[in-house]
Motif scaffolding. Structure first.
Motif, short mmCIF file in Angstrom:
data_model
loop_
_atom_site.label_atom_id
_atom_site.label_comp_id
_atom_site.label_asym_id
_atom_site.label_seq_id
_atom_site.Cartn_x
_atom_site.Cartn_y
_atom_site.Cartn_z
N GLU A 3 0.83 -1.21 0.00
CA GLU A 3 0.00 0.00 0.00
C GLU A 3 0.86 1.26 0.00
O GLU A 3 0.54 2.23 -0.69
CB GLU A 3 -0.92 0.01 1.22
CG GLU A 3 -2.04 -1.00 1.13
CD GLU A 3 -2.91 -0.97 2.37
OE1 GLU A 3 -3.25 0.14 2.84
OE2 GLU A 3 -3.25 -2.06 2.86
N ILE A 4 1.95 1.24 0.74
CA ILE A 4 2.86 2.40 0.79
C ILE A 4 3.45 2.64 -0.60
O ILE A 4 3.51 3.77 -1.07
CB ILE A 4 3.97 2.18 1.83
CG1 ILE A 4 3.36 2.18 3.24
CG2 ILE A 4 5.05 3.25 1.71
CD1 ILE A 4 4.32 1.76 4.33
N GLU A 5 3.88 1.57 -1.26
CA GLU A 5 4.44 1.71 -2.61
C GLU A 5 3.42 2.28 -3.58
O GLU A 5 3.75 3.11 -4.42
CB GLU A 5 4.95 0.36 -3.11
CG GLU A 5 6.23 -0.09 -2.44
CD GLU A 5 6.73 -1.42 -2.97
OE1 GLU A 5 6.00 -2.08 -3.74
OE2 GLU A 5 7.84 -1.81 -2.59
N GLU A 6 2.16 1.85 -3.47
CA GLU A 6 1.11 2.37 -4.34
C GLU A 6 0.86 3.85 -4.08
O GLU A 6 0.69 4.63 -5.03
CB GLU A 6 -0.19 1.58 -4.14
CG GLU A 6 -0.15 0.19 -4.72
CD GLU A 6 -1.43 -0.59 -4.46
OE1 GLU A 6 -2.48 0.03 -4.15
OE2 GLU A 6 -1.38 -1.82 -4.55
N LEU A 12 4.19 10.28 -7.01
CA LEU A 12 5.19 10.55 -8.04
C LEU A 12 4.53 10.87 -9.38
O LEU A 12 4.98 11.76 -10.10
CB LEU A 12 6.15 9.37 -8.18
CG LEU A 12 7.06 9.09 -6.99
CD1 LEU A 12 7.83 7.80 -7.21
CD2 LEU A 12 7.98 10.25 -6.72
N LEU A 13 3.48 10.14 -9.70
CA LEU A 13 2.78 10.39 -10.97
C LEU A 13 2.04 11.72 -10.97
O LEU A 13 1.80 12.31 -12.03
CB LEU A 13 1.80 9.25 -11.26
CG LEU A 13 2.44 7.91 -11.60
CD1 LEU A 13 1.38 6.81 -11.69
CD2 LEU A 13 3.23 7.99 -12.90
N SER A 14 1.70 12.23 -9.80
CA SER A 14 0.96 13.50 -9.72
C SER A 14 1.86 14.73 -9.81
O SER A 14 1.38 15.83 -10.07
CB SER A 14 0.15 13.56 -8.43
OG SER A 14 0.99 13.76 -7.31
N PRO A 58 12.93 6.60 6.17
CA PRO A 58 13.84 5.50 5.86
C PRO A 58 13.18 4.38 5.04
O PRO A 58 13.88 3.61 4.39
CB PRO A 58 14.29 4.98 7.23
CG PRO A 58 13.37 5.58 8.22
CD PRO A 58 12.72 6.77 7.60
N ILE A 59 11.87 4.31 5.04
CA ILE A 59 11.17 3.25 4.31
C ILE A 59 11.14 3.51 2.80
O ILE A 59 10.93 2.61 2.01
CB ILE A 59 9.74 3.06 4.86
CG1 ILE A 59 9.16 1.75 4.36
CG2 ILE A 59 8.85 4.23 4.50
CD1 ILE A 59 7.89 1.34 5.05
N ILE A 60 11.42 4.75 2.40
CA ILE A 60 11.38 5.14 0.99
C ILE A 60 12.71 4.78 0.33
O ILE A 60 13.78 5.05 0.87
CB ILE A 60 11.11 6.65 0.84
CG1 ILE A 60 9.83 7.06 1.59
CG2 ILE A 60 11.03 7.07 -0.62
CD1 ILE A 60 8.58 6.41 1.11
N ASP A 61 12.64 4.19 -0.85
CA ASP A 61 13.83 3.82 -1.62
C ASP A 61 14.74 5.03 -1.81
O ASP A 61 14.27 6.14 -2.05
CB ASP A 61 13.38 3.26 -2.97
CG ASP A 61 14.55 2.79 -3.80
OD1 ASP A 61 15.00 3.59 -4.66
OD2 ASP A 61 14.99 1.65 -3.61
N GLN A 62 16.04 4.82 -1.73
CA GLN A 62 17.01 5.91 -1.83
C GLN A 62 16.94 6.63 -3.17
O GLN A 62 17.15 7.84 -3.24
CB GLN A 62 18.42 5.41 -1.57
CG GLN A 62 18.65 5.05 -0.13
CD GLN A 62 20.08 4.62 0.15
OE1 GLN A 62 20.90 4.55 -0.75
NE2 GLN A 62 20.37 4.34 1.40
#
Length: 100
Positions: A3-6, A12-14, A58-62
């Motif tokens: 869900e976080i990735e979605e 990002l798309l917005s 920290p959960i977000i990809d670098q």
């Protein structure tokens, strides 16, 4: 985690819709590396703090964190929103120092 990735993908798309008044031109310019023409600054104002928060989680990809910092810097320089530049640098400084 899915869900976080979605949610992040949706955000990002917005970004082009929030930062540009002509999304098609925005994408054309991005694809050809032509200068991106900003829309109204209100989009940058609305987006800056969300980008900052995500850029230090920290959960977000670098790679995504780096892209978010680049977006904040772009908002700051092209939309003349100094706080966005400061926040893009703060997130970098925190990362370099290992501060959460």
């Amino acid at each position: 985690y899915v869900e976080i990735e979605e949610l992040i993908r949706g955000l990002l798309l917005s970004i082009p819709f929030v930062l540009s008044s002509d999304v098609q031109k925005f994408h054309q310019n991005a694809a050809t590396r032509a200068p991106l023409i900003p829309g109204r600054p209100i989009g940058g104002l609305m987006l800056t703090h969300t980008l900052y928060v995500l850029s230090v989680l920290p959960i977000i990809d670098q790679k995504i964190q780096g892209y978010l910092r680049e977006c904040m810097a772009w908002i700051g320089h092209h939309m003349k929103i100094g706080q966005a530049v400061i926040l893009s640098n703060v997130s970098l400084l925190k990362k370099a120092k290992g501060v959460s």
